[in-house]
Motif scaffolding. Structure first.
Motif, PDB file in Angstrom:
ATOM      1  N   GLU A   1       0.819  -1.213   0.000  1.00  0.00           N
ATOM      2  CA  GLU A   1       0.000   0.000   0.000  1.00  0.00           C
ATOM      3  C   GLU A   1       0.853   1.263   0.000  1.00  0.00           C
ATOM      4  O   GLU A   1       0.459   2.302   0.506  1.00  0.00           O
ATOM      5  CB  GLU A   1      -0.938   0.013   1.226  1.00  0.00           C
ATOM      6  CG  GLU A   1      -1.921  -1.124   1.267  1.00  0.00           C
ATOM      7  CD  GLU A   1      -2.921  -1.060   0.116  1.00  0.00           C
ATOM      8  OE1 GLU A   1      -3.081   0.020  -0.465  1.00  0.00           O
ATOM      9  OE2 GLU A   1      -3.520  -2.100  -0.184  1.00  0.00           O
TER      10      GLU A   1
ATOM     11  N   THR B   1      -1.657   6.803  -3.105  1.00  0.00           N
ATOM     12  CA  THR B   1      -3.057   6.866  -3.514  1.00  0.00           C
ATOM     13  C   THR B   1      -3.778   7.965  -2.739  1.00  0.00           C
ATOM     14  O   THR B   1      -3.410   8.296  -1.604  1.00  0.00           O
ATOM     15  CB  THR B   1      -3.744   5.515  -3.271  1.00  0.00           C
ATOM     16  OG1 THR B   1      -3.577   5.148  -1.895  1.00  0.00           O
ATOM     17  CG2 THR B   1      -3.134   4.433  -4.145  1.00  0.00           C
TER      18      THR B   1
ATOM     19  N   ALA C   1      -6.436   8.321  -0.974  1.00  0.00           N
ATOM     20  CA  ALA C   1      -6.976   8.094   0.371  1.00  0.00           C
ATOM     21  C   ALA C   1      -5.890   8.266   1.435  1.00  0.00           C
ATOM     22  O   ALA C   1      -6.112   8.904   2.476  1.00  0.00           O
ATOM     23  CB  ALA C   1      -7.586   6.696   0.462  1.00  0.00           C
TER      24      ALA C   1
ATOM     25  N   ALA D   1      -4.870  11.963   1.642  1.00  0.00           N
ATOM     26  CA  ALA D   1      -5.895  12.743   2.337  1.00  0.00           C
ATOM     27  C   ALA D   1      -5.807  12.534   3.841  1.00  0.00           C
ATOM     28  O   ALA D   1      -5.981  13.481   4.626  1.00  0.00           O
ATOM     29  CB  ALA D   1      -7.285  12.348   1.814  1.00  0.00           C
ATOM     30  N   TYR D   2      -5.547  11.300   4.254  1.00  0.00           N
ATOM     31  CA  TYR D   2      -5.423  11.002   5.688  1.00  0.00           C
ATOM     32  C   TYR D   2      -4.245  11.759   6.294  1.00  0.00           C
ATOM     33  O   TYR D   2      -4.375  12.400   7.352  1.00  0.00           O
ATOM     34  CB  TYR D   2      -5.258   9.500   5.873  1.00  0.00           C
ATOM     35  CG  TYR D   2      -4.956   9.082   7.298  1.00  0.00           C
ATOM     36  CD1 TYR D   2      -5.896   9.252   8.313  1.00  0.00           C
ATOM     37  CD2 TYR D   2      -3.731   8.505   7.621  1.00  0.00           C
ATOM     38  CE1 TYR D   2      -5.626   8.862   9.621  1.00  0.00           C
ATOM     39  CE2 TYR D   2      -3.441   8.112   8.922  1.00  0.00           C
ATOM     40  CZ  TYR D   2      -4.398   8.293   9.922  1.00  0.00           C
ATOM     41  OH  TYR D   2      -4.116   7.912  11.209  1.00  0.00           O
TER      42      TYR D   2
END
Length: 690
Positions: free
Chosen positions: A104, A576, A578, A581-582
């Motif tokens: 990831e 990525t 997500a 953004a985190y």
């Protein structure tokens, strides 16, 4: 507790290959044929039909069977490797891995591209992970594969796994290479020469004569189907061999003469070796059907328990034997440099003697007779190759980074120790702190990639319940150096030294909050009761992550993603949406709730807070007036680490030193201001830990 230990023991993984015959056949489809798996070493021969017969196309194996080196996820990567009979990499594929930077993060595609670089390289050469500009030429014993800038340590672990497994197979199947000898260069000193006769050379041990009598051979075959086939007297020699390492001038020049010795040295390549074997007994050690230039099947050179590839040099044999020695069958065996042969170390020549019985159904029995050979080490110059395929290369390549990080430690410690020095001057200390945090973010984090992470603790837990191999830590020198310093300061100051000074993501948050303060963004005050409850969340996160790791659950990797370190520091926000953004969301939250992630969610901070309970001192000075009536330090502490009573909660202290600056500043510290007005002086005192 006992049931928990048993559960861990029964659920811990065993590192073994995952491919059965069907799996191998999918990897090597027709027209290739997968042979029988070797019982001694976990290798599958891959066959290919040539001219009506099957020949070895490659030896296929899984790296985890032969070199289970833990990666940074705590478990070894598993690679499918196919070696050709000459030691070249036919194919390398990633079967599985738990490297955090590729999970990831970068994704597995860069890792797949990395291992593809090995195809066509030779396991006989030292292979190092480096930069494209560092590639070696084809004649060099060193080869370089391009690393991945954000995964340097992981690629070194992968490289070591491939090489260690391949050398294990090469030693068993291909007849070359003791581990660590790829690229070894040992040459005889050409300026050392003494004229000696053959008898003198034998007497001094420079030439070895080995005799196997009929009696010794009969004793070796006793109890077999060919017992009693010996002929002649028991004392008579059956095999009489003279063995000589020719590269040494005192040996080679005296046996061959000046011209033939010089010709031999020209024919040998740099770092190659030549061994003369002459037979003066009735048994021909080469066999009547021996073909010049082939590898003798009756003579084997062995060193360190491993067979060395030694091939006949096919030198012109007209004129009888070699000058100075009795006439008889002879050969000069050549070993190339890449074989890893070390003539300055003891080695053995093994002669196989075979007897047979029967004419239709022939039964053959063989026995081996070994002769040791050793020369003085002072006859040689040794050039030891760079240990590029080991963790040591990581330290050597990053020496200047380690030096700069160490220098920053020597700068930081005196500042923190001498509280009445730089710390007492708020203007100068603030400038120093901002500069140091910038160094932490830019150099330690983004450049040296030394962001400490809960991933390391996950790896330690996984290793603890498997094979106990901590070598994966050695492949990331800056992080290991930082860990050593953090653990040392943990027992002095607690978690604050890392969390407040050396955490790149923490530095990023603090630096980002500076403009917010200048813009007068209103801070959100977390109610005290809610604040106390939220502080326990990070301990629950820590328990969940380490518990999953102990149970060998893949959820440990998923839970670890609560850290934004990989996104913000390791991958420079190239990830990525997500995850980006985190990470960005946490930084924005930090503008309103100062370092909310560090205070409430960070599992690494929780682990350090627990370890910080071992600290030796409550080192922050306090006064009797702290807490009652003075509340200035409590109000100024942005971490909420000072109780209304004035007591410091060191588990929540980030060592920003603001309260230390206040207490030493007679213009800020309220008790000092009052005392000065009354003509008195107050001296704060650190309190010993209870």
């Amino acid at each position: 507790m006992a049931w928990t230990v048993l559960l861990v023991l029964f659920t811990m993984p065993t590192f073994a290959g995952t491919l059965d015959r069907a799996g191998m056949e999918r990897q090597f489809p027709a027209p290739l044929v997968v042979g029988e798996r070797d019982e001694a070493v976990p290798v599958w021969p891959i066959l290919k039909q040539e001219a009506g017969a099957y020949e070895i196309f490659a030896y296929a194996f899984e790296s985890i069977d032969l070199a289970p080196i833990p990666g940074f996820g705590g478990t070894p990567p598993n690679l499918l490797v196919a070696l050709t009979p000459d030691g070249s990499f036919r194919d390398v594929k990633v079967l599985s891995h738990h490297e955090p930077v590729f999970l990831e993060g970068l994704g597995s595609e860069p890792l797949f591209a990395f291992v593809e670089q090995y195809v066509g390289l030779s396991a006989r050469r030292t292979i190092r992970v480096g930069r494209p500009s560092a590639r070696a030429n084809g004649a060099s014993p060193l080869a370089v594969v391009d690393g991945i800038s954000m995964a340097t340590a992981s690629t070194r672990v992968i490289n070591e796994s491939i090489l260690a497994a391949s050398l294990a197979v090469a030693r068993q199947k291909l007849g070359f290479g003791a581990a660590g000898k790829a690229g070894l260069k040992v040459e005889a000193k050409q300026d050392l020469y003494e004229p000696r006769s053959v008898a003198e050379l034998i007497e001094r041990g420079l030439v070895k004569r080995v005799v196997v009598t009929n009696g010794e051979a009969d004793a070796a075959f006793k109890g077999t189907a060919v017992e009693g086939q010996g002929e002649g007297s028991l004392e008579a020699p059956l095999s009489d061999l003279v063995i000589a390492y020719l590269n040494v001038p005192t040996i080679g020049r005296n046996l061959l003469g000046e011209e033939r010795f010089a010709a031999l040295m020209r024919e040998l390549g740099p770092g190659d070796h030549a061994i003369l074997v002459v037979s003066t007994g009735p048994l021909n050690p080469l066999g009547e059907d021996f073909i010049l230039g082939s590898i003798p099947d009756r003579l084997t050179v062995i060193q360190d328990g491993l067979a060395v590839n030694a091939r006949d040099m096919a030198i012109e044999r007209r004129g009888g034997g070699v000058e100075g020695l009795p006439a008889g069958p002879w050969t000069i065996l050549k070993m190339v440099q890449q074989a890893g042969f070390d003539p300055s170390a003891p080695w053995t020549l093994t002669q196989k003697i075979t007897r047979e019985r029967g004419q239709i159904l022939v039964e053959r029995v063989s026995r081996e007779f070994a002769a040791g050979y050793a020369l003085p080490a002072n006859l040689f110059d040794r050039e030891v190759p760079e240990a590029a395929a080991t963790w040591f290369d990581s330290w050597k390549a990053r020496g200047w980074e380690l030096g700069l990080i160490t220098a920053s430690f020597f700068l930081l410690v005196p500042v923190l120790v001498r509280q009445r020095g730089l710390v007492a001057d708020q203007t100068r200390f603030t400038a120093f702190r901002l500069a140091f945090l910038a160094f932490t973010l830019l150099f330690i984090g983004w450049y040296a990639q030394a962001q400490l992470s809960i991933v390391t603790l996950v790896g330690l837990v996984r290793v603890a319940v498997t094979n106990g191999d901590l070598s994966f830590l050695l492949y990331d020198p800056p992080s290991l150096l930082l860990w050593a310093f953090v653990l040392a300061t943990l027992v002095v100051w607690g978690r604050g030294t890392f969390c407040g000074w050396l955490c790149p993501f923490g530095a990023l948050q603090e630096l980002a909050a500076r403009p917010a303060k200048a813009l007068r963004l209103r801070q959100v005050t977390v109610p005290p009761s809610l604040d106390r409850g939220l502080r326990f969340v990070k301990y629950g996160v820590l328990a969940a992550i380490l518990g999953a790791a102990a149970l060998a659950s893949p959820l440990a990797d998923s839970f670890s993603e609560i850290e934004p370190f990989k996104t913000a520091i390791t991958l420079y926000f190239v990830r990525t949406p997500a995850f980006v953004a985190y990470a960005v969301g946490l930084i924005l939250l930090n503008l309103f709730v100062y370092k909310a992630f560090c205070r409430y969610l960070c599992p690494l901070g929780a682990a350090l807070a627990l370890g910080g309970r071992l600290r030796l001192l409550d080192w922050i000075p306090r006064r009797a007036e702290c807490g009652s009536p003075c509340q200035l330090c409590k109000v100024r502490c942005r971490y909420g680490a000072i109780a209304p009573s004035g007591e410091v909660d060191y588990a929540e202290c980030f060592q920003c030193m603001d309260c230390v600056t206040i207490i030493h500043d007679p213009t800020q510290c309220v008790p000092q201001v009052v005392a000065r007005k009354r003509g008195r002086t107050l001296a704060p005192q650190p309190m010993a830990a209870e």
